[in-house]
Design an enzyme around this catalytic site. Structure first.
Site, PDB file in Angstrom:
ATOM      1  N   TYR A  34      13.658 -33.129 -23.264  1.00 18.07           N
ATOM      2  CA  TYR A  34      12.266 -32.974 -23.719  1.00 18.07           C
ATOM      3  C   TYR A  34      12.085 -33.680 -21.528  1.00 18.07           C
ATOM      4  CZ  TYR A  34      11.894 -37.952 -24.684  1.00 18.07           C
ATOM      5  OH  TYR A  34      12.311 -39.559 -24.853  1.00 18.07           O
ATOM      6  N   SER A  62      15.035 -42.279 -19.941  1.00 23.24           N
ATOM      7  CA  SER A  62      14.668 -41.475 -19.310  1.00 23.24           C
ATOM      8  C   SER A  62      13.916 -41.687 -17.752  1.00 23.24           C
ATOM      9  CB  SER A  62      12.940 -41.811 -20.251  1.00 23.24           C
ATOM     10  OG  SER A  62      11.943 -40.920 -19.799  1.00 23.24           O
ATOM     11  N   MET A 116      -5.535  -7.384   8.177  1.00 26.49           N
ATOM     12  CA  MET A 116      -5.167  -6.655   9.034  1.00 26.49           C
ATOM     13  C   MET A 116      -6.227  -5.735   9.423  1.00 26.49           C
ATOM     14  SD  MET A 116      -1.272  -6.949   8.600  1.00 26.49           S
ATOM     15  CE  MET A 116      -1.319  -6.842   7.335  1.00 26.49           C
ATOM     16  N   ARG A 162      -3.326   3.267   8.648  1.00 30.25           N
ATOM     17  CA  ARG A 162      -3.479   1.411   7.547  1.00 30.25           C
ATOM     18  C   ARG A 162      -2.487   0.783   7.849  1.00 30.25           C
ATOM     19  NH1 ARG A 162      -4.263   4.506   1.908  1.00 30.25           N
ATOM     20  NH2 ARG A 162      -6.015   2.346   1.714  1.00 30.25           N
ATOM     21  N   ARG A 214      -3.344  -1.702  -6.935  1.00 27.68           N
ATOM     22  CA  ARG A 214      -2.769  -2.831  -6.812  1.00 27.68           C
ATOM     23  C   ARG A 214      -3.242  -3.768  -7.700  1.00 27.68           C
ATOM     24  NH1 ARG A 214      -5.670  -4.848  -1.486  1.00 27.68           N
ATOM     25  NH2 ARG A 214      -8.012  -5.518  -2.125  1.00 27.68           N
ATOM     26  N   HIS A 229      -3.163 -47.493  -7.787  1.00 26.19           N
ATOM     27  CA  HIS A 229      -3.719 -47.349  -9.184  1.00 26.19           C
ATOM     28  C   HIS A 229      -4.370 -46.756  -9.907  1.00 26.19           C
ATOM     29  CE1 HIS A 229      -4.793 -50.413 -12.723  1.00 26.19           C
ATOM     30  NE2 HIS A 229      -5.791 -50.305 -12.478  1.00 26.19           N
ATOM     31  N   GLY A 283      -7.968  -7.741   3.639  1.00 24.76           N
ATOM     32  CA  GLY A 283      -9.293  -8.145   4.980  1.00 24.76           C
ATOM     33  C   GLY A 283      -8.561  -8.316   5.912  1.00 24.76           C
ATOM     34  N   CYS A 324      10.018 -38.681 -17.011  1.00 24.25           N
ATOM     35  CA  CYS A 324       9.031 -38.955 -17.286  1.00 24.25           C
ATOM     36  C   CYS A 324       7.835 -39.288 -16.652  1.00 24.25           C
ATOM     37  CB  CYS A 324       9.041 -40.188 -18.501  1.00 24.25           C
ATOM     38  SG  CYS A 324      10.008 -41.611 -17.664  1.00 24.25           S
ATOM     39  N   LYS A 350       1.494  -1.279   0.262  1.00 28.57           N
ATOM     40  CA  LYS A 350       0.162   0.188  -0.084  1.00 28.57           C
ATOM     41  C   LYS A 350       1.088   0.682   0.120  1.00 28.57           C
ATOM     42  CE  LYS A 350      -3.649  -0.607   2.336  1.00 28.57           C
ATOM     43  NZ  LYS A 350      -4.167  -0.857   3.905  1.00 28.57           N
TER      44      LYS A 350
HETATM   45  P1  ADP Z   1      -7.700  -2.941   3.358  1.00 26.14           P
HETATM   46  O1  ADP Z   1      -6.788  -2.618   3.511  1.00 26.14           O
HETATM   47  O2  ADP Z   1      -8.558  -2.966   4.405  1.00 26.14           O
HETATM   48  O3  ADP Z   1      -8.509  -2.748   2.346  1.00 26.14           O
HETATM   49  P2  ADP Z   1      -7.022   0.461   3.694  1.00 26.14           P
HETATM   50  O4  ADP Z   1      -6.470   0.635   4.352  1.00 26.14           O
HETATM   51  O5  ADP Z   1      -7.260   0.691   3.080  1.00 26.14           O
HETATM   52  O6  ADP Z   1      -7.639  -1.024   4.150  1.00 26.14           O
HETATM   53  O7  ADP Z   1      -8.711   1.089   4.909  1.00 26.14           O
HETATM   54  C1  ADP Z   1     -10.030   0.748   4.509  1.00 26.14           C
HETATM   55  C2  ADP Z   1     -10.787   1.699   3.795  1.00 26.14           C
HETATM   56  O8  ADP Z   1     -10.521   2.956   4.586  1.00 26.14           O
HETATM   57  C3  ADP Z   1     -10.930   1.493   2.618  1.00 26.14           C
HETATM   58  O9  ADP Z   1     -11.770   1.626   1.953  1.00 26.14           O
HETATM   59  C4  ADP Z   1      -9.997   2.935   1.652  1.00 26.14           C
HETATM   60  O10 ADP Z   1      -9.931   3.643   1.059  1.00 26.14           O
HETATM   61  C5  ADP Z   1     -10.828   3.657   3.046  1.00 26.14           C
HETATM   62  N1  ADP Z   1      -9.306   4.922   3.438  1.00 26.14           N
HETATM   63  C6  ADP Z   1      -7.501   4.899   4.083  1.00 26.14           C
HETATM   64  N2  ADP Z   1      -8.096   5.565   4.349  1.00 26.14           N
HETATM   65  C7  ADP Z   1      -8.332   6.850   4.490  1.00 26.14           C
HETATM   66  C8  ADP Z   1      -8.388   8.436   3.621  1.00 26.14           C
HETATM   67  N3  ADP Z   1      -6.850   8.999   4.518  1.00 26.14           N
HETATM   68  N4  ADP Z   1      -9.036   8.891   3.729  1.00 26.14           N
HETATM   69  C9  ADP Z   1     -10.023   8.369   3.396  1.00 26.14           C
HETATM   70  N5  ADP Z   1     -10.984   7.178   2.823  1.00 26.14           N
HETATM   71  C10 ADP Z   1     -10.041   6.469   3.700  1.00 26.14           C
HETATM   72 MG    MG Z   2      -7.699  -1.078   0.771  1.00 19.64          MG
END
Ligand code: ADP
Ligand code: MG
Ligand code: MG
Length: 890
Positions: free
Chosen positions: A857, A769, A104, A93, A337, A453, A102, A837, A23
């Site tokens: 091969y 082989s 962390m 974040r 990503r 078998h 999802g 083989c 990220k």
């Molecule tokens: P995950 O990795 O679980 O997607 P994120 O860190 O991307 O968690 O954040 C969760 C949500 O919060 C995402 O929808 C992201 O776009 C939103 N978000 C994160 N930081 C900001 C920010 N600075 N302003 C507005 N929305 C944010």
């Molecule tokens: Mg995210």
């Protein structure tokens, strides 16, 4: 450019992903590219490692650096962190190196307290919005930092929604939200014993620590284990100025895929919600709208978003998954990503990107996950069908099948003829079940490993198969299949998924495999690029046809024993084995000869111009006879039912013969070339059949390239002797035509001694082989069936072995033998052809190894050919890249 441990987004980029996490690295990358990213900074994964090594403590001085970076944000945004005047809010974040969606935690709207919330209300002139942010913050902080279960907050929210009679959070009034905030603070105090923290610096520090801690949450740990992500990779933490999608009707938030992740089609795909924040889109409390509808609502923003999508694809040269937020009409990007996609979309996107000129064919090929692709080439259970799993066994042959349960091969055959799809369920299968296997949609056995078998035969035919499903029981008497509370009658429906090993009761909807244009195109590229040839293991003319269809450049292994197993032949084979007089045996062999010749002839025709490698009989003879228990049972029955003396004598003779042939350790007994030397008339018949077939094919104008392969050679004398036999028979059968039949004689290298003396053996061999299944068994001293059923999974789980060596070639041990044999063999015989083989021919890492060692091969089952062709291209490209790197280093 070096990265600081508290690193602003404008510094660094995707090359620093190890430190910045995915990220953070991509936020930096987007910032550099001039895209609208709210400013912020990243605390590196290095700090995370420090946090764990020092008993969950942030390094000394870190918070000072963080506050410094915050001060910079304050200047940039003209806001103050913790001030009621123009409060700055941030998100904290998580962001690991390998994406773990999802797994962390993230906290939004940090910096709010009883004062700043009022400041925010004044600043935006929107009190409802300010309280909406505050209640979100208390809930997220409460659950992420203090581990308060969300349900407590959700209850309050639901109560207020009921009171106000509104369906979603977006409709809650300012008064409701203010009440919610009060209730949330009360819950917080009840659960933690402390009032909600008003010190924003404290909030920030706690949130940073909590995100680092979420790296070791149970769900994150499990995810890493499943996806082989190292535990010490650590997560980064991103602190970013908030932008608000919940500021009213010209604000919103959403997720955008630059292409459709399930079809690969080049159209924007995604969802958005107006007046919403963060996870609302995925949260499920409100139904988001498809991204295409945004165009009508906010044409400018939509246009800008499309332009960003295009720019990001051009930048990353791959399909992206983008998070965005619109704050009162202005667009911000919050994450990008490489998008996850299904196997089919992956192929289409890769092919399209080449055609659009964004990537090369090589890059496209390297992006294909061959494991993923494998599933695409078989039928599968329809994605929507969810059903309880009845039992789990070994995933012995991929693909899904659905049919009515039968417990014996004859019944399977009969029902199939009556038009019923069947699943053959057996304790284990024996060669005599072959007609049942052919009739069945899929095979399920309660015993046996991945090379039993049933598994080998099923894989060869591309039929779904599950083996070793020990949780199931067969009640022969009542014709029932039992598993815990499930009891399935013969004739009831069953669905199996041979790719996962899952057994389901009932009939499930299946989806056909589809060979679509992009796959064909990519296969064509793979064929242009790879240097390893790809041949097929094919045991019948039918297999040969399939092999050709899937792009085989010949047959690398034809196991002739499988030709002995059809119901019409088994009695003759048994007669041959039971013969006590030489003349009786010859008579049986004379009957088998035309049958084998016919098969070979069809295979030569199918493979016109390509090599056909035929291995002479390999398994021990008793495998073609029923087992002693079964025979004794038959005998007892015969005695009580009244019998003819002739029948009884025949049975008794069979029992005697089985006992004679029985071995303590058949795997190491009289099989392979040892059998051929002890019963030369069997090999002689096979060789004669091969050359008679070759002769007839030549006369029809077909180009034949027969390779005669001698199995299980351990000493050069064995090969020398049998080679003489081949040359002699060839000479006799072919006569003048020998000029048109450039046959070769070679051996399997599957006994360690053969590898150790490969130089000697190469003098009598035109080809080697590597039979890596047997070679692995004998090098480790494991019998595969016993190992896989007993200790091997324990070994792999406890890291005694890095992998199951029957699935991934053990390059350090078995590989060393192969490498040595190739070098020694070639030094004595420069014309020597080398190949592999075993089943390893379908595994990417093993193919990589074959490429490095310089084999000519690979031979694999017809159904694996497409995957292997791509994997061989990947191996070649990877080797080229490695060479380039080495050159660059010099
Ligand atoms: P995950 O990795 O679980 O997607 P994120 O860190 O991307 O968690 O954040 C969760 C949500 O919060 C995402 O929808 C992201 O776009 C939103 N978000 C994160 N930081 C900001 C920010 N600075 N302003 C507005 N929305 C944010
Ligand atoms: Mg995210
Ligand atoms: Mg073998």
């Amino acid at each position: 450019m070096t990265v600081q441990r508290v690193n602003p987004f404008r510094n660094g980029g995707k090359e620093h992903i190890e430190l910045l996490g995915g990220k953070g690295a991509h936020l930096a990358e987007m910032t550099k590219a001039g895209l609208p990213v709210p400013p912020g900074f990243t605390i590196t994964t290095e700090v995370c490692r420090h946090y764990y090594s020092s008993g969950c403590q942030l390094p000394a001085g870190l918070m000072n650096e963080v506050l410094h970076a915050v001060a910079e944000l304050e200047r940039e945004q003209n806001r103050q962190f913790g001030s009621a005047e123009r409060p700055l809010l941030v998100s904290v974040r998580s962001g690991s190196v390998t994406s773990m969606p999802g797994m962390m935690d993230t906290v939004l709207n940090l910096g709010l307290n009883d004062d700043t919330v009022e400041g925010l209300a004044q600043l935006t002139n929107n009190r409802r919005f300010a309280y909406d942010c505050y209640r979100r913050f208390i809930q997220m902080y409460g659950s992420v930092v203090c581990h308060i279960e969300s349900i407590h907050f959700e209850r309050v929210l639901q109560k207020e929604k009921n009171l106000a009679a509104c369906a979603d959070d977006g409709q809650l009034s300012e008064a409701s939200l203010a009440r919610i905030v009060q209730d949330f603070k009360r819950i917080f105090e009840q659960k933690t014993g402390n009032p909600f923290p008003q010190d924003v610096k404290k909030q920030l520090q706690k949130a940073i620590e909590a995100v680092f801690s979420s790296w070791s949450s149970p769900r994150a740990k499990v995810y890493r284990k499943v996806h082989h992500i190292p535990d010490n990779q650590g997560t980064a933490v991103n602190v970013q100025s908030m932008v608000f999608g919940n500021m009213g009707d010209s604000s919103g938030t959403g997720v955008l895929f630059t292409r459709d992740p399930s079809t690969g089609e080049h159209v924007m795909f995604g969802e958005y919600l107006m007046n919403a924040q963060g996870e609302d889109v995925v949260g499920g409390t409100r139904t988001p709208s498809p991204i295409s509808e945004l165009e009508a609502v906010m044409p400018d923003v939509f246009g800008e978003l499309s332009a960003c999508a295009r720019q990001l694809e051009l930048h990353y040269k791959d399909m992206q998954d983008i998070e965005f937020t619109i704050e009162t009409g202005k667009l911000y990007l919050l994450q990008t990503r490489n998008a996850k996609r299904n196997a089919r979309a992956a192929l289409k996107v890769a092919a399209d990107l080449v055609n659009e000129g964004l990537i090369t064919k090589e890059e496209a090929l390297m992006r294909i996950d061959v494991q993923h692709l494998n599933h695409l080439l078989h039928r599968s259970i329809h994605a929507d069908a969810d059903h309880a799993v009845m039992a789990m066994g070994l995933p012995a042959s991929p693909g899904a099948a659905c049919g009515q349960v039968v417990f014996d091969a004859d019944q399977a055959d009969e029902w199939k003829r009556a038009g019923k799809p069947v699943i053959l369920v057996r304790m284990e299968t024996t060669p005599e079940d072959i007609h049942g296997v052919i009739a069945a949609e899929g095979i399920l056995t309660l015993r046996g490993g991945m090379t039993s078998h049933a598994a080998v035969v099923a894989r060869g035919m591309g039929k779904p198969c599950i083996c070793g499903c020990e949780a199931l029981m067969i009640d022969e008497e009542r014709r029932l299949l039992i598993s815990g509370e499930f009891a399935i009658n013969e004739g009831d429906w069953l669905t199996i998924d041979g790719g996962s090993g899952k057994v389901y009761s009932g009939q499930m909807e299946l989806k056909e495999a589809d060979i679509f244009p992009e796959l064909l195109l990519i296969l064509q590229w793979a064929d242009q690029i790879r240097s390893l040839k790809v041949l097929a293991n094919a045991d019948s003319p039918l297999d040969a046809r399939k092999a050709k269809e899937f792009g085989a450049e010949g047959i690398g292994l034809c196991r002739t024993e499988h030709m002995f197993l059809s119901p019409s032949r088994v009695p003759i084979v048994q007669q041959m084995i039971l013969a006590e007089k030489e003349s009786d045996r010859q008579q049986a062999l004379n009957r088998l000869l035309p049958m084998q010749r016919c098969d070979f002839e069809e295979m030569f025709e199918e493979m016109d111009g390509c090599p056909v490698t035929i291995r002479l009989l390999d398994p021990p003879l008793h495998e073609f006879l029923p087992n002693v228990e079964e025979l004794t049972e038959r005998l007892t029955k015969l005695r009580t039912d009244g019998d003819t003396a002739g029948e009884r004598m025949e049975l008794e003779r069979m029992i005697r013969r089985v006992r004679e042939l029985q071995e303590t350790n058949p795997m190491l007994g009289q099989r392979g070339c040892r059998l051929g030397i002890m019963f030369p008339e069997i090999y002689e018949m096979q060789i004669e059949a091969i050359f008679k077939a070759a002769l007839r094919s030549i006369q029809k104008g077909i180009t034949v390239l027969p390779n005669v392969m001698i199995p299980l050679v351990g000493h050069v004398n064995e090969l020398y002797l049998l080679r003489k036999l081949v040359d002699h028979v060839a000479d006799q059968v072919l006569g003048e035509e020998i000029r048109n039949c450039p046959y070769k004689v070679g051996t399997m290298i599957e006994v360690p001694r053969a590898a150790l003396t490969a130089g000697e053996i190469a003098r009598s061999a035109d080809f080697f082989s590597f039979g890596t299944n047997d070679l692995t068994q004998m090098t480790f001293g494991y019998s595969r069936d016993d190992a896989e059923g007993k200790f091997l999974s324990h070994y792999v789980e406890n890291k005694l072995l890095p992998n199951n060596p029957f699935q991934v070639l053990d390059t350090e041990g078995v590989g060393k033998l192969i490498e040595m044999a190739v070098i020694q063999g070639r030094s004595r015989n420069p014309m020597l052809t080398t190949s592999i083989c075993g089943e390893h021919g379908g595994d990417l890492e093993s193919i990589m190894f074959c490429q490095r060692v310089g084999l000519d091969y690979i031979s694999c089952s017809p159904y694996r050919l497409p995957v292997t062709r791509i994997a061989a291209a990947q191996a070649y490209i990877r080797m080229q890249w490695e060479l380039q790197l080495q050159e660059a280093a010099v």
